[in-house]
Design a protein around this motif. Structure first.
Motif, PDB file in Angstrom:
ATOM      1  N   ASP A 141       0.794  -1.228   0.000  1.00  0.00           N
ATOM      2  CA  ASP A 141       0.000   0.000   0.000  1.00  0.00           C
ATOM      3  C   ASP A 141       0.830   1.284   0.000  1.00  0.00           C
ATOM      4  N   HIS A 142       2.149   1.175  -0.185  1.00  0.00           N
ATOM      5  CA  HIS A 142       2.976   2.377  -0.250  1.00  0.00           C
ATOM      6  C   HIS A 142       4.314   2.058  -0.898  1.00  0.00           C
ATOM      7  N   VAL A 143       5.101   3.097  -1.130  1.00  0.00           N
ATOM      8  CA  VAL A 143       6.463   2.948  -1.649  1.00  0.00           C
ATOM      9  C   VAL A 143       7.427   3.438  -0.575  1.00  0.00           C
ATOM     10  N   ASN A 144       8.417   2.615  -0.270  1.00  0.00           N
ATOM     11  CA  ASN A 144       9.457   3.014   0.673  1.00  0.00           C
ATOM     12  C   ASN A 144      10.633   3.623  -0.079  1.00  0.00           C
ATOM     13  N   VAL A 145      11.056   4.783   0.390  1.00  0.00           N
ATOM     14  CA  VAL A 145      12.276   5.420  -0.112  1.00  0.00           C
ATOM     15  C   VAL A 145      13.298   5.320   1.012  1.00  0.00           C
ATOM     16  N   MET A 146      14.260   4.430   0.842  1.00  0.00           N
ATOM     17  CA  MET A 146      15.297   4.224   1.849  1.00  0.00           C
ATOM     18  C   MET A 146      16.393   5.264   1.658  1.00  0.00           C
ATOM     19  N   LEU A 147      16.665   6.033   2.702  1.00  0.00           N
ATOM     20  CA  LEU A 147      17.674   7.087   2.650  1.00  0.00           C
ATOM     21  C   LEU A 147      18.913   6.642   3.412  1.00  0.00           C
ATOM     22  N   TYR A 148      20.015   6.504   2.709  1.00  0.00           N
ATOM     23  CA  TYR A 148      21.259   6.042   3.344  1.00  0.00           C
ATOM     24  C   TYR A 148      22.046   7.243   3.864  1.00  0.00           C
ATOM     25  N   ASP A 149      21.489   7.844   4.913  1.00  0.00           N
ATOM     26  CA  ASP A 149      22.056   9.088   5.444  1.00  0.00           C
ATOM     27  C   ASP A 149      22.753   8.909   6.784  1.00  0.00           C
ATOM     28  N   ARG A 150      22.818   7.679   7.300  1.00  0.00           N
ATOM     29  CA  ARG A 150      23.463   7.380   8.577  1.00  0.00           C
ATOM     30  C   ARG A 150      22.861   8.198   9.722  1.00  0.00           C
ATOM     31  N   ALA A 151      21.607   8.598   9.550  1.00  0.00           N
ATOM     32  CA  ALA A 151      20.854   9.324  10.582  1.00  0.00           C
ATOM     33  C   ALA A 151      21.508  10.648  10.981  1.00  0.00           C
ATOM     34  N   ILE A 152      22.265  11.273  10.061  1.00  0.00           N
ATOM     35  CA  ILE A 152      22.929  12.527  10.409  1.00  0.00           C
ATOM     36  C   ILE A 152      22.461  13.702   9.557  1.00  0.00           C
ATOM     37  N   VAL A 153      21.691  13.435   8.513  1.00  0.00           N
ATOM     38  CA  VAL A 153      21.239  14.511   7.621  1.00  0.00           C
ATOM     39  C   VAL A 153      20.042  15.223   8.253  1.00  0.00           C
ATOM     40  N   PRO A 154      20.061  16.540   8.322  1.00  0.00           N
ATOM     41  CA  PRO A 154      18.931  17.272   8.901  1.00  0.00           C
ATOM     42  C   PRO A 154      17.660  17.118   8.082  1.00  0.00           C
ATOM     43  N   ASP A 155      16.532  17.086   8.778  1.00  0.00           N
ATOM     44  CA  ASP A 155      15.233  16.924   8.134  1.00  0.00           C
ATOM     45  C   ASP A 155      14.278  17.984   8.670  1.00  0.00           C
TER      46      ASP A 155
END
Length: 206
Positions: A141-155
């Motif tokens: 029911d959705h599309v996943n966009v996996m972001l390989y940012d090592r949890a350090i990129v500001p959002d």
């Protein structure tokens, strides 16, 4: 050939019309530009103004014809580095998921024209540049966009939906008819690419 054709067409324009165009356009701009360059200490401001106008005309033409990259690295055609296997993966999804994947694909290439595509984990589309940037995965029911940012990129726009504690990748889940915040996503991609390049320049830790 084009220059000769342009010159031939120019001969059909009355001289007084050309003079009026020069006075109200290029000549006026050149004079104003030369005056400003003289204030900056240029020894020959008139010649510098002519050179600057020629340069900007060439750059403008390059952007209009698509022969200059966004980062300005030379005059050359910048086509997306696509992979037909990614085309095949997207084509096998429901139509609404195809639209999402194509939009994400366009945005990651917009982030940097040097981004390349590949397939990992058997059939999953990956977008890479000096390391992983993101991956696509269609679910029920959705599309996943996996972001390989090592949890350090500001959002700052809070578009990341899960995986906040994951030190490898976080995720954006996009559902049917859900709009994508394109500027925010492109900015995330650019941060990831910049981090990839930085880590590559520093090299592995010892």
């Amino acid at each position: 050939m084009a220059a000769q054709q342009g010159h031939a067409e120019l001969t059909h324009i009355p001289a007084d019309a050309i003079e009026v165009w020069q006075e109200t356009g290029p000549r006026r701009v050149r004079q104003a530009l030369a005056a400003e360059l003289e204030k900056l200490g240029f020894q020959n401001p008139r010649l510098a103004a002519i050179h600057l106008m020629v340069l900007t005309q060439r750059v403008s033409a390059a952007f209009c014809t698509g022969t200059m990259s966004r980062n300005g690295k030379g005059l050359r055609h910048r086509a997306m580095h696509t992979d037909t296997r990614v085309d095949d993966y997207i084509a096998g999804l429901p139509e609404w998921q195809q639209d999402i994947c194509r939009e994400v694909r366009r945005l990651v290439h917009e982030a940097d024209p040097d981004v390349e595509e590949t397939i990992k984990r058997t059939n999953r589309p990956y977008f890479v540049l000096d390391g992983n940037i993101c991956a696509l995965l269609g679910t029920k029911d959705h599309v996943n966009v996996m972001l390989y940012d090592r949890a350090i990129v500001p959002d700052p726009q809070n578009i990341i939906t899960s995986g906040h504690g994951n030190k490898t990748a976080r995720m954006i889940s996009v559902y049917r008819d859900q709009p994508i915040d394109a500027p925010a996503l492109v900015e995330l991609f650019r941060h990831i690419i910049a981090d990839n390049r930085l880590r590559k320049s520093v090299g592995p830790r010892r």
